[in-house]
Scaffold this active site. Sequence first.
Site, mmCIF file in Angstrom:
data_model
loop_
_atom_site.group_PDB
_atom_site.id
_atom_site.type_symbol
_atom_site.label_atom_id
_atom_site.label_comp_id
_atom_site.label_asym_id
_atom_site.label_seq_id
_atom_site.Cartn_x
_atom_site.Cartn_y
_atom_site.Cartn_z
ATOM 1 N N ASN A 81 48.946 35.930 31.358
ATOM 2 C CA ASN A 81 48.680 35.080 30.190
ATOM 3 C C ASN A 81 48.852 35.819 28.873
ATOM 4 O O ASN A 81 49.186 35.211 27.856
ATOM 5 C CB ASN A 81 47.254 34.537 30.268
ATOM 6 C CG ASN A 81 46.811 33.849 28.993
ATOM 7 O OD1 ASN A 81 47.306 32.770 28.664
ATOM 8 N ND2 ASN A 81 45.893 34.471 28.264
ATOM 9 N N ASP A 91 48.514 36.426 23.036
ATOM 10 C CA ASP A 91 48.749 35.312 23.942
ATOM 11 C C ASP A 91 50.237 35.029 24.106
ATOM 12 O O ASP A 91 50.919 34.648 23.153
ATOM 13 C CB ASP A 91 48.036 34.061 23.415
ATOM 14 C CG ASP A 91 47.925 32.984 24.460
ATOM 15 O OD1 ASP A 91 47.159 33.182 25.419
ATOM 16 O OD2 ASP A 91 48.599 31.946 24.328
ATOM 17 N N GLU A 120 42.869 31.498 38.503
ATOM 18 C CA GLU A 120 41.555 31.590 37.883
ATOM 19 C C GLU A 120 41.412 30.493 36.828
ATOM 20 O O GLU A 120 41.956 30.597 35.731
ATOM 21 C CB GLU A 120 41.345 32.957 37.227
ATOM 22 C CG GLU A 120 39.934 33.109 36.682
ATOM 23 C CD GLU A 120 39.804 34.182 35.622
ATOM 24 O OE1 GLU A 120 38.660 34.644 35.397
ATOM 25 O OE2 GLU A 120 40.814 34.546 34.990
ATOM 26 N N HIS A 158 44.169 29.378 30.649
ATOM 27 C CA HIS A 158 44.729 29.557 29.311
ATOM 28 C C HIS A 158 46.237 29.353 29.271
ATOM 29 O O HIS A 158 46.881 29.636 28.255
ATOM 30 C CB HIS A 158 44.326 30.925 28.775
ATOM 31 C CG HIS A 158 42.841 31.079 28.711
ATOM 32 N ND1 HIS A 158 42.098 30.559 27.685
ATOM 33 C CD2 HIS A 158 41.955 31.624 29.580
ATOM 34 C CE1 HIS A 158 40.807 30.807 27.909
ATOM 35 N NE2 HIS A 158 40.702 31.444 29.056
ATOM 36 N N ASP A 177 45.500 35.649 36.836
ATOM 37 C CA ASP A 177 44.390 35.824 35.904
ATOM 38 C C ASP A 177 44.517 34.863 34.725
ATOM 39 O O ASP A 177 45.624 34.568 34.256
ATOM 40 C CB ASP A 177 44.402 37.275 35.402
ATOM 41 C CG ASP A 177 43.280 37.558 34.429
ATOM 42 O OD1 ASP A 177 42.120 37.522 34.851
ATOM 43 O OD2 ASP A 177 43.578 37.801 33.239
ATOM 44 N N GLN A 220 44.749 26.912 25.186
ATOM 45 C CA GLN A 220 46.013 27.351 25.781
ATOM 46 C C GLN A 220 47.021 27.902 24.780
ATOM 47 O O GLN A 220 48.104 28.349 25.184
ATOM 48 C CB GLN A 220 46.629 26.191 26.572
ATOM 49 C CG GLN A 220 45.738 25.780 27.747
ATOM 50 C CD GLN A 220 46.318 24.684 28.613
ATOM 51 O OE1 GLN A 220 47.092 23.849 28.148
ATOM 52 N NE2 GLN A 220 45.922 24.675 29.882
#
Length: 482
Positions: free
Chosen positions: A124, A185, A241, A219, A215, A176
Amino acid sequence: MHRRRSRLAIATLGVIASLLAPTVVAASPAAAAPSGGKKVIANLFEWTWPSVASECTSTLGPKGYGYVQVSPPQEHVRGNQWWVAYQPVSYRIESRKGTRAQFRSMVDTCHAAGVKVIVDAVVNHMSGQDNGGTGWAGSSYGHYNYPGIYSAQDFHYCGRNGGNDIANYNDRFEVQNCELVNLADLKTGSDYVRNRLAAYLNDLLSLGVDGFRMDASKHMPAADIAAIKNRLSRPAYIVQEVIYGAGEPIQPSEYTGNGDVHEFRYGKDLARVFRSERLAYLRNFGEGWGHLPSGVASVFVDNHDTQRDVGGVLTYRDRGVYALANAFMLGWPYGSPTVMSSYTFTNRDAGPPSDANNKTRATTCYSGWECEHRWPVIANMVGFRNATEGTGVSNWYDNGNNHIAFSRTGRGYLTLNDEDYAITGRSYYTGLPAGRYCDVIHGTFSNGTCSGPVITVDGNGWFSATVPAKDGIAIHVGARLS
């Protein structure tokens, strides 16, 4: 990665306490639920690659664990906190846990022991260091600049709340497209980023890896994960996750099309039942409690994130009750279970036992390593899980409070007593064939013999026993004495 990670990122109970010390191709390139008859995952959190390899041979394989989950293997920022592994600076397989050659050797050794390997994959984001620096293996990086990998255009900049950090988990866009505690990000909607992430995962697949824990999946849109998954070079187990939040717009169910999803409610609900409610309530635990469908749920009593949230779940500190909760998880047919293996800590940011250069020390199951996966109660219940795989629950009994018992139809039987007193003079109907069985809560079955108590089931499927306070009995057809 837990969304509440810091930017810096019971007493022993009952007779069971004495047993806690460690002893020395799918249609698409991902599959829901671990394949094969051995589905239990051991999360060897922050173990070095040589230590994982040794553990596969000495313990995980012999005890019947099907998978080992290893911590992120890519180059990361420098430091001694546990969360530095979740801040990538490159995709070189070089970290404080070992080298690429050691990683490859670990995978081969685990496979030879019958254990598959799942990698905790950080896809992510990159690092959260505003000033950049030099990574573990010598790579230079900036917060939004990773030479030869990513530059400024490959990241999201949401520009909300006076910066880029997530503040409102009720805003899908923010969750997100903004930053999780300052972590740069990645723009996972772009083809370039998707291809680069897939190249990293495919490199790990080339080394023999069998699956990925994705992981911080919450997001990323589920469609972004699907696009990365579709670029994988061969089938792989995927678990995502996605932390459940009541009333939030992003729900774990959105992600089940990609593979399994972590069911975070499971550990919290189980802790509440064992601490302050009644085990009798567990009769329909799982889907009956509003959890994900069993076939796509990845469950755990605790994991590396939740064990740091004080009071939220049971952890190694709860000793006997923790062992009982893991025994229930491994005995109950809901979801795919992961057993946590920790190091002890008092500071929630504390990293694993390390040398002066922050290189992780070899795991020895003492000197700071807890090794819950070796606790005899837990390790022996892995065999129970394997022996009962695919069977349902029958012959449920409860006393309306904290004593329960049930069969895994025709294959096993488990009774747990979380009362403050022993249950005496009671008979239990198992539905099992007559014979003498090793009580794997208290003994290890090996070569036709049992190191602990033996339970005799009569010709009608019954046995009688006393179950001490905070204790249990477990028998299964794979631990039947000749």
